[in-house]
Enzyme design. Sequence first.
Site, PDB file in Angstrom:
ATOM      1  N   LYS A  22       0.833  -1.218   0.000  1.00 19.90           N
ATOM      2  CA  LYS A  22       0.000   0.000   0.000  1.00 19.90           C
ATOM      3  C   LYS A  22       0.862   1.261   0.000  1.00 19.90           C
ATOM      4  O   LYS A  22       0.638   2.177  -0.787  1.00 19.90           O
ATOM      5  CB  LYS A  22      -0.909   0.003   1.237  1.00 19.90           C
ATOM      6  CG  LYS A  22      -1.576   1.346   1.508  1.00 19.90           C
ATOM      7  CD  LYS A  22      -2.443   1.320   2.737  1.00 19.90           C
ATOM      8  CE  LYS A  22      -1.747   1.591   4.052  1.00 19.90           C
ATOM      9  NZ  LYS A  22      -1.459   2.999   4.345  1.00 19.90           N
ATOM     10  N   ASN A  23       1.850   1.286   0.887  1.00 17.38           N
ATOM     11  CA  ASN A  23       2.601   2.531   1.044  1.00 17.38           C
ATOM     12  C   ASN A  23       3.622   2.761  -0.069  1.00 17.38           C
ATOM     13  O   ASN A  23       4.233   3.826  -0.134  1.00 17.38           O
ATOM     14  CB  ASN A  23       3.265   2.578   2.420  1.00 17.38           C
ATOM     15  CG  ASN A  23       2.225   2.731   3.522  1.00 17.38           C
ATOM     16  OD1 ASN A  23       1.062   3.032   3.240  1.00 17.38           O
ATOM     17  ND2 ASN A  23       2.618   2.509   4.752  1.00 17.38           N
ATOM     18  N   CYS A 115      -5.180  12.709  12.791  1.00 17.81           N
ATOM     19  CA  CYS A 115      -5.854  11.418  12.760  1.00 17.81           C
ATOM     20  C   CYS A 115      -5.570  10.723  14.078  1.00 17.81           C
ATOM     21  O   CYS A 115      -4.826  11.246  14.905  1.00 17.81           O
ATOM     22  CB  CYS A 115      -5.397  10.580  11.575  1.00 17.81           C
ATOM     23  SG  CYS A 115      -3.714  10.033  11.702  1.00 17.81           S
ATOM     24  N   ASP A 123       4.581  20.139   7.867  1.00 18.50           N
ATOM     25  CA  ASP A 123       5.567  21.228   7.803  1.00 18.50           C
ATOM     26  C   ASP A 123       6.809  20.837   6.991  1.00 18.50           C
ATOM     27  O   ASP A 123       7.367  21.656   6.251  1.00 18.50           O
ATOM     28  CB  ASP A 123       5.962  21.669   9.226  1.00 18.50           C
ATOM     29  CG  ASP A 123       6.446  20.507  10.085  1.00 18.50           C
ATOM     30  OD1 ASP A 123       5.827  19.429  10.029  1.00 18.50           O
ATOM     31  OD2 ASP A 123       7.456  20.666  10.804  1.00 18.50           O
ATOM     32  N   ASP A 306       4.314   0.566  11.927  1.00 23.69           N
ATOM     33  CA  ASP A 306       3.119  -0.078  11.364  1.00 23.69           C
ATOM     34  C   ASP A 306       2.960  -1.535  11.807  1.00 23.69           C
ATOM     35  O   ASP A 306       1.970  -2.179  11.464  1.00 23.69           O
ATOM     36  CB  ASP A 306       3.132   0.000   9.829  1.00 23.69           C
ATOM     37  CG  ASP A 306       2.982   1.433   9.328  1.00 23.69           C
ATOM     38  OD1 ASP A 306       2.555   2.289  10.118  1.00 23.69           O
ATOM     39  OD2 ASP A 306       3.294   1.685   8.146  1.00 23.69           O
ATOM     40  N   ARG A 398      -8.777  -0.606   4.115  1.00 21.16           N
ATOM     41  CA  ARG A 398      -7.906   0.440   3.565  1.00 21.16           C
ATOM     42  C   ARG A 398      -6.518  -0.112   3.269  1.00 21.16           C
ATOM     43  O   ARG A 398      -5.825   0.397   2.399  1.00 21.16           O
ATOM     44  CB  ARG A 398      -7.755   1.593   4.572  1.00 21.16           C
ATOM     45  CG  ARG A 398      -8.976   2.471   4.734  1.00 21.16           C
ATOM     46  CD  ARG A 398      -8.638   3.642   5.630  1.00 21.16           C
ATOM     47  NE  ARG A 398      -7.264   4.041   5.357  1.00 21.16           N
ATOM     48  CZ  ARG A 398      -6.383   4.420   6.284  1.00 21.16           C
ATOM     49  NH1 ARG A 398      -6.729   4.483   7.537  1.00 21.16           N
ATOM     50  NH2 ARG A 398      -5.160   4.758   5.946  1.00 21.16           N
TER      51      ARG A 398
HETATM   52  N1  EPU Z   1       6.258  14.600  10.563  1.00 27.85           N
HETATM   53  C1  EPU Z   1       6.417  15.922  10.858  1.00 27.85           C
HETATM   54  N2  EPU Z   1       6.261  16.832   9.848  1.00 27.85           N
HETATM   55  C2  EPU Z   1       5.958  16.465   8.583  1.00 27.85           C
HETATM   56  C3  EPU Z   1       5.797  15.101   8.285  1.00 27.85           C
HETATM   57  C4  EPU Z   1       5.957  14.186   9.309  1.00 27.85           C
HETATM   58  O1  EPU Z   1       6.680  16.302  11.994  1.00 27.85           O
HETATM   59  O2  EPU Z   1       5.833  17.326   7.708  1.00 27.85           O
HETATM   60  C5  EPU Z   1       6.421  13.621  11.631  1.00 27.85           C
HETATM   61  C6  EPU Z   1       5.181  12.777  11.882  1.00 27.85           C
HETATM   62  O3  EPU Z   1       4.261  13.441  12.705  1.00 27.85           O
HETATM   63  C7  EPU Z   1       5.746  11.538  12.496  1.00 27.85           C
HETATM   64  C8  EPU Z   1       7.069  11.375  11.755  1.00 27.85           C
HETATM   65  O4  EPU Z   1       7.361  12.668  11.223  1.00 27.85           O
HETATM   66  O5  EPU Z   1       6.020  11.771  13.853  1.00 27.85           O
HETATM   67  C9  EPU Z   1       7.089  10.351  10.666  1.00 27.85           C
HETATM   68  O6  EPU Z   1       5.989  10.523   9.806  1.00 27.85           O
HETATM   69  P1  EPU Z   1       6.081  10.271   8.253  1.00 27.85           P
HETATM   70  O7  EPU Z   1       5.988  11.573   7.546  1.00 27.85           O
HETATM   71  O8  EPU Z   1       7.266   9.415   7.955  1.00 27.85           O
HETATM   72  O9  EPU Z   1       4.752   9.457   7.986  1.00 27.85           O
HETATM   73  P2  EPU Z   1       3.930   9.485   6.642  1.00 27.85           P
HETATM   74  O10 EPU Z   1       4.864   9.631   5.518  1.00 27.85           O
HETATM   75  O11 EPU Z   1       2.804  10.437   6.741  1.00 27.85           O
HETATM   76  C10 EPU Z   1       4.030   6.925   6.125  1.00 27.85           C
HETATM   77  C11 EPU Z   1       3.059   5.790   6.014  1.00 27.85           C
HETATM   78  C12 EPU Z   1       2.531   5.427   7.399  1.00 27.85           C
HETATM   79  C13 EPU Z   1       3.715   5.029   8.272  1.00 27.85           C
HETATM   80  C14 EPU Z   1       4.733   6.190   8.313  1.00 27.85           C
HETATM   81  C15 EPU Z   1       5.990   5.869   9.095  1.00 27.85           C
HETATM   82  C16 EPU Z   1       2.060   6.073   3.820  1.00 27.85           C
HETATM   83  C17 EPU Z   1       0.856   6.352   3.017  1.00 27.85           C
HETATM   84  N3  EPU Z   1       1.940   6.175   5.147  1.00 27.85           N
HETATM   85  O12 EPU Z   1       3.296   8.024   6.660  1.00 27.85           O
HETATM   86  O13 EPU Z   1       1.689   4.284   7.218  1.00 27.85           O
HETATM   87  O14 EPU Z   1       3.274   4.752   9.573  1.00 27.85           O
HETATM   88  O15 EPU Z   1       5.112   6.550   6.970  1.00 27.85           O
HETATM   89  O16 EPU Z   1       6.615   4.753   8.583  1.00 27.85           O
HETATM   90  O17 EPU Z   1       3.114   5.757   3.281  1.00 27.85           O
HETATM   91  C18 EPU Z   1      -0.024   2.787   7.765  1.00 27.85           C
HETATM   92  O18 EPU Z   1       0.244   2.196   6.697  1.00 27.85           O
HETATM   93  O19 EPU Z   1      -0.797   2.301   8.630  1.00 27.85           O
HETATM   94  C19 EPU Z   1       0.578   4.089   8.015  1.00 27.85           C
HETATM   95  C20 EPU Z   1       0.125   4.928   8.925  1.00 27.85           C
END
Ligand code: EPU
Length: 420
Positions: A22-23, A115, A123, A306, A398
Amino acid sequence: MDSLLIKGGVPLHGDVTVSGAKNAVLPILAATLLTPEKCVIRRVPDLTDVHFMAEILASLGAQVKVDGDTVTVQARKVRPVGNYELIRKMRGSICILGPLMGRMREASVSLPGGCVIGTRPIDLHLKGMKSLGASVEIEGGYVNLKARRLIGADVFLGGRAGPTVLGTANLMMAAVLAEGVTTIESAACEPEVVDLAFFLSKMGAKIVGVGSPTITITGVKELHGVEHEVIPDRIEAATFAIAAAVTDGEVTIHGARPDHMHAVLDKLQEAGVKIERKGLTMTVSRGRRLKPVDVTTLPYSGFPTDVQAQMMALMALIPGLSIITERIFESRFMHVAELARLGADISIEGPSAIVKGGRPLSGAPVMASDLRASAALVVAGMAASGKTLVNRIYHLDRGYEKIDQKLRGLGARVQRIEQP
Ligand code: EPU
């Protein structure tokens, strides 16, 4: 809303094949917006998040055709304004930001809200776009980005919890069509980011260093259409491995990438779970005696957040004290209260959950709060005696392709109760 009725206590036995990740597929689908030519993506899992992404691409002007697990996208023309309601439904839709900026130098997308697993800010995504020269303003719930030119830059993308997966994906997707060289420091190293970079490189992008914390991208003028097969879902594979262990069964998992799963496999083995690897196939069984373990979630190649909830379900069954520390998302413990309904003894102290394992679990009605929490409840329900009703399983749909069918194929007594 559908629910899942599980009759627990049945050991899982047999073979299961892992679906596409998925990711990985979500940003890859978004990346098809970078070219007017046709892209063909294979091993696409049939998931509601993928359907949402297909709808989003269509709403931006792309032609999207789904044929089994193959999705063909052709974005001859693209509108830079995302549909507010569609984007709001799924946090992952933020990954259209990079391709829209790369192709159109303009993007308007609704701000993804918080969420249940935490506030999830963007940011760092915006920092990346600003570094390339974009202006950012927030108006009416939309974030509007615009740039006359996108110019390569050195960007440090590390945040409070380390690198950002989709933030790295977005910056990469904008930088491939920017002028000059972009260097991302503290880039995410997840296999899904590597798969996206592989896809972009096939399209004609120039990217080096992917899979390491420093990625260098040299912008090109245009990208072309390609065919690509998505990597297998390491989180789904891990979930089946844990399900085999908790039910004291023996499951052979096909088509996985064990080399993407070192941290999980290592921790399961430390806990006493038996894993036999043969190429892309893993056979998982409980082993003679399980031992408590401590786990800390970390960016790749650490233990994935995850799989934290599913691992907690296993810990609940291991006699002794196990500790799980969540370092990526601050509120990803919604499953704790629900696991307690099944009889688990878990307390939360700051970012850690203390699991006093070994108490027998017994079935109960529980409520799924997010995708991986739902998976943990299903896993725990299969280990519990009696019946567990997991409500609100749309979260599971999902991210897990045909989970009930796959589990039934392994002998699980799992029934989907459809509610109009
Ligand atoms: N963060 C920030 N600022 C940002 C972006 C992220 O502070 O602009 C923080 C987040 O709040 C968190 C950390 O950085 O504390 C890591 O978040 P990340 O951005 O890596 O998460 P994401 O890219 O939004 C993806 C996966 C998630 C998975 C995370 C971490 C997808 C669609 N989602 O989310 O998957 O948990 O990476 O590996 O790729 C899931 O599949 O259940 C899921 C939540």
